[in-house]
Design a protein around this motif. Structure first.
Motif, mmCIF file in Angstrom:
data_model
loop_
_atom_site.group_PDB
_atom_site.id
_atom_site.type_symbol
_atom_site.label_atom_id
_atom_site.label_comp_id
_atom_site.label_asym_id
_atom_site.label_seq_id
_atom_site.Cartn_x
_atom_site.Cartn_y
_atom_site.Cartn_z
ATOM 1 N N PHE A 75 -37.833 54.177 104.223
ATOM 2 C CA PHE A 75 -38.704 54.829 103.258
ATOM 3 C C PHE A 75 -39.198 56.259 104.010
ATOM 4 C CE2 PHE A 75 -39.043 50.794 101.578
ATOM 5 C CZ PHE A 75 -39.331 50.794 100.122
ATOM 6 N N CYS A 76 -39.526 57.040 103.287
ATOM 7 C CA CYS A 76 -39.894 58.530 103.651
ATOM 8 C C CYS A 76 -41.280 58.729 103.146
ATOM 9 C CB CYS A 76 -39.042 59.865 103.337
ATOM 10 S SG CYS A 76 -37.110 59.499 103.995
ATOM 11 N N ARG A 77 -42.248 59.133 103.921
ATOM 12 C CA ARG A 77 -43.496 59.357 103.289
ATOM 13 C C ARG A 77 -43.775 60.913 103.159
ATOM 14 N NH1 ARG A 77 -42.277 54.619 105.598
ATOM 15 N NH2 ARG A 77 -43.819 53.022 105.129
ATOM 16 N N TYR A 78 -44.624 61.170 101.966
ATOM 17 C CA TYR A 78 -45.041 62.451 101.834
ATOM 18 C C TYR A 78 -46.311 62.596 100.897
ATOM 19 C CZ TYR A 78 -43.306 61.710 96.830
ATOM 20 O OH TYR A 78 -42.718 61.188 95.782
ATOM 21 N N TYR A 79 -46.756 63.792 100.666
ATOM 22 C CA TYR A 79 -48.005 63.988 99.793
ATOM 23 C C TYR A 79 -47.843 64.887 98.602
ATOM 24 C CZ TYR A 79 -50.487 62.142 103.786
ATOM 25 O OH TYR A 79 -50.999 61.168 104.841
ATOM 26 N N ARG A 80 -48.272 64.293 97.328
ATOM 27 C CA ARG A 80 -48.447 65.087 96.170
ATOM 28 C C ARG A 80 -49.521 65.935 95.945
ATOM 29 N NH1 ARG A 80 -44.305 64.336 92.609
ATOM 30 N NH2 ARG A 80 -42.645 62.576 93.145
ATOM 31 N N ALA A 81 -49.818 66.707 95.387
ATOM 32 C CA ALA A 81 -51.111 67.389 94.803
ATOM 33 C C ALA A 81 -51.787 66.491 94.001
ATOM 34 C CB ALA A 81 -50.944 68.792 94.095
ATOM 35 N N GLY A 82 -52.996 66.268 94.513
ATOM 36 C CA GLY A 82 -54.112 65.244 93.656
ATOM 37 C C GLY A 82 -54.646 65.852 92.433
ATOM 38 N N ALA A 83 -55.159 65.147 91.813
ATOM 39 C CA ALA A 83 -55.786 65.295 90.473
ATOM 40 C C ALA A 83 -57.142 66.410 90.689
ATOM 41 C CB ALA A 83 -56.195 64.202 89.490
ATOM 42 N N ILE A 84 -57.537 67.147 89.879
ATOM 43 C CA ILE A 84 -58.611 67.992 89.964
ATOM 44 C C ILE A 84 -59.899 67.089 89.420
ATOM 45 C CG2 ILE A 84 -59.842 70.065 89.066
ATOM 46 C CD1 ILE A 84 -57.128 71.488 88.812
ATOM 47 N N ARG A 85 -60.806 67.108 90.297
ATOM 48 C CA ARG A 85 -62.107 66.493 89.936
ATOM 49 C C ARG A 85 -63.376 67.372 89.767
ATOM 50 N NH1 ARG A 85 -62.332 61.095 93.703
ATOM 51 N NH2 ARG A 85 -64.010 60.628 91.897
ATOM 52 N N GLU A 86 -64.234 67.105 89.154
ATOM 53 C CA GLU A 86 -65.539 67.945 88.952
ATOM 54 C C GLU A 86 -66.675 67.455 89.830
ATOM 55 O OE1 GLU A 86 -68.000 69.417 85.526
ATOM 56 O OE2 GLU A 86 -65.924 70.166 85.266
ATOM 57 N N GLY A 87 -67.374 68.200 90.513
ATOM 58 C CA GLY A 87 -68.476 67.355 90.977
ATOM 59 C C GLY A 87 -69.721 68.443 90.671
ATOM 60 N N LEU A 88 -70.979 67.670 90.545
ATOM 61 C CA LEU A 88 -72.241 68.385 90.387
ATOM 62 C C LEU A 88 -73.014 68.073 91.416
ATOM 63 C CD1 LEU A 88 -72.529 67.778 86.497
ATOM 64 C CD2 LEU A 88 -72.048 70.052 87.580
ATOM 65 N N PRO A 89 -72.835 68.404 92.740
ATOM 66 C CA PRO A 89 -74.144 68.412 93.883
ATOM 67 C C PRO A 89 -75.213 68.877 93.483
ATOM 68 C CG PRO A 89 -72.387 69.791 94.530
ATOM 69 C CD PRO A 89 -71.851 69.349 92.882
ATOM 70 N N ALA A 90 -76.528 68.176 93.636
ATOM 71 C CA ALA A 90 -77.583 68.982 93.570
ATOM 72 C C ALA A 90 -78.809 68.407 94.707
ATOM 73 C CB ALA A 90 -78.338 68.546 92.122
ATOM 74 N N SER A 91 -79.636 69.001 94.907
ATOM 75 C CA SER A 91 -80.557 68.704 96.018
ATOM 76 C C SER A 91 -82.102 69.282 95.383
ATOM 77 C CB SER A 91 -80.593 69.420 97.226
ATOM 78 O OG SER A 91 -80.482 70.699 97.282
#
Length: 496
Positions: A75-91
């Motif tokens: 087998f050969c290994r590689y990477y695909r573009a991941g899904a776009i995820r949204e975050g709302l960091p707050a403090s």
């Protein structure tokens, strides 16, 4: 998400209304901020080696154009573009000072913060644990004695090398002429560069090798403060309470000399007693004039690690560097600034016959401020870093308009290029946005920012993609005080 929002609101309420009402005088500052961001990583994948093809450069890739790594099995290994995820960091956080308990010289300070991701997914790094006590101590001042008990951020040169805080006691005494100072401290230490104990899961990179108990810290210091000179010596030892083994043992010297009214020489050195190695040493000479400020310096930097960590096994080497900075006002409404540093790493005593690696680099920056009118400020600058392994260069600009006495509007923009020497991609990002800052009297302050980012990942395969996004952030702060305060702070401690 509902649970995350509820917990965050409850935490904010606790931070705001937890102020003791028994103190005669108190001042509290509350602030909160949140932003909307997007994340996009990569996803690991594999395919049969027989299903790959040879590209024009002689390398292997998938039929849809992703570069692969083969040779381990079928087998050969590689990477695909991941899904776009949204975050709302707050403090949200509070800073509170209290005094007037009926004991002259007694005061208390509290600084705490709550962090989280309002989506409930904890996408943003550093949001665990949710509650953070930054400082929380009682202080007593009397006849040259300064005593603190609780959690406090450390002072001194050894703190600047990564020791961030202490849970315990600290006391110093200065002579009536403020020339001599002696003191010491003892308690439980925190993890390097954090306000968390080393036993916290949030700072656990080594799993089974992480200490089961917090280190015990003891230290002593002595200082000499004269009209044109300040000198301080410090000794610090950290112990593992389970084994009684030394975790760290260091000593440091600091010196500040003022040979003339506009000149200041600052130098210092620390020594790792436990490993028998010279730590970081530096010296700088500064000139402060009416229209000109200049600094030249040199330093030897060596990374420091506790004896329980595995990083010291890799024998990291330090580097030597020289630096300079300059700021001057050629005319009344213009200020120009420049800075630069050149450095070179020590010989690592390793052999890399097939690879030639850089062991030196430099960084620079220039910027300027222009005030064409009392309500307008224009800032622009450029910067670059050419380092072993990675480099960057970019420009930034900002225009601020004080529309009203309590309302500031601004627009900004810039670009950054990051050629990565040891990685199979380069990245570039451009951004533009605007912000507003509004404050009411001395109590309320509001801010809102909207920015657009255009980011591209430059690769010669299908993993080259654009990652454009909007970022929106909001912030608010509120300052409260007791009626007895009348905005008057307690007497400040004299600092030499």
């Amino acid at each position: 998400m509902k649970r995350a929002v509820t917990g965050f609101v409850v935490t904010i309420g606790w931070l705001v209304f937890a102020a003791p009402v028994t103190a005669q005088s108190w001042r509290l500052r509350f602030d909160a901020n949140a932003q909307r961001v997007e994340f996009r990583g990569v996803t690991a994948d594999s395919t049969l080696e027989s299903a790959t093809v040879t590209n024009a450069n002689g390398g292997r890739e998938t039929v849809d154009g992703y570069a692969v790594t083969c040779g381990f099995d079928a087998f050969c290994r590689y990477y695909r573009a991941g899904a776009i995820r949204e975050g709302l960091p707050a403090s949200a956080g509070v800073d509170m000072a209290m005094w007037g308990f009926g004991v002259r010289g007694l005061s208390m300070r509290l600084s705490a913060r709550s962090l989280g991701d309002l989506t409930g997914d904890r996408l943003w790094p550093g949001t665990s644990p949710t509650m953070r006590l930054i400082e929380g101590y009682a202080e007593f001042l009397h006849d040259g004695l300064t005593a603190r008990a609780g959690r406090m951020l450390e002072q001194g040169r050894l703190a600047s090398t990564g020791s961030s805080g202490l849970d315990g006691l600290r006391a110093t005494w200065q002579s009536q002429a403020n020339r001599f100072e002696v003191g010491g401290y003892a308690g439980w230490g925190l993890a390097r560069g954090t306000i968390l104990p080393v036993t916290s899961p949030a700072v656990n990179p080594l799993v089974d090798y992480q200490p089961s108990e917090r280190q015990v810290v003891v230290g002593a210091l002595a200082g000499l403060h004269l009209r044109a000179m300040d000198a301080q010596a410090e000794y610090r030892r950290e112990l593992d309470p389970v084994t009684d083994y030394i975790v760290a043992e260091r000593a440091a010297l600091s010196l500040q000399v003022r040979p003339a009214s506009r000149l200041r020489l600052v130098s210092g050195v620390d020594y790792d007693i436990a490993q028998g190695l010279l730590g970081t040493a530096d010296a700088s000479l500064s000139y402060t004039g009416g229209h000109l400020w200049a600094t030249v310096g040199a330093r030897h930097y060596r990374p420091f690690f506790d004896l329980w960590t595995v990083w010291g096994v890799f024998s990291p080497v330090g580097y030597n560097g020289v630096n300079a900075s300059l700021a001057f006002n050629p005319v009344t409404k213009v200020q120009l600034r420049a800075r630069g540093e050149w450095f070179k790493y020590d010989d690592a005593d390793v052999s890399t016959p097939a690879v030639t690696l850089e062991n030196k680099g430099y960084r620079w920056g220039v910027d300027a401020s222009y005030n064409p009118a009392p309500k307008w400020t224009i800032d622009a600058g450029g910067h670059g870093e050419f380092l072993p392994g990675a480099s960057s260069k970019g420009i930034d600009g900002r225009v601020t308009w004080r529309m009203k006495p309590r309302l500031d509007l601004a627009v900004n923009g810039g670009s950054l290029e990051r050629p990565l020497e040891l990685r199979f991609q380069d990245a570039g990002v451009k951004y533009a946005g605007g912000s507003a800052d509004y404050h009411i009297a001395d109590r309320w302050r509001f801010g809102l920012s909207v920015d657009r980012y255009w980011e591209s990942r430059k690769r010669p395969d299908a993993l080259s993609f654009d990652w454009n996004q909007w970022r929106v952030s909001a912030r608010v702060s509120l300052t409260l005080k007791s009626s007895a305060d009348d905005w008057a702070l307690p007497p400040a401690r004299r600092t030499p």
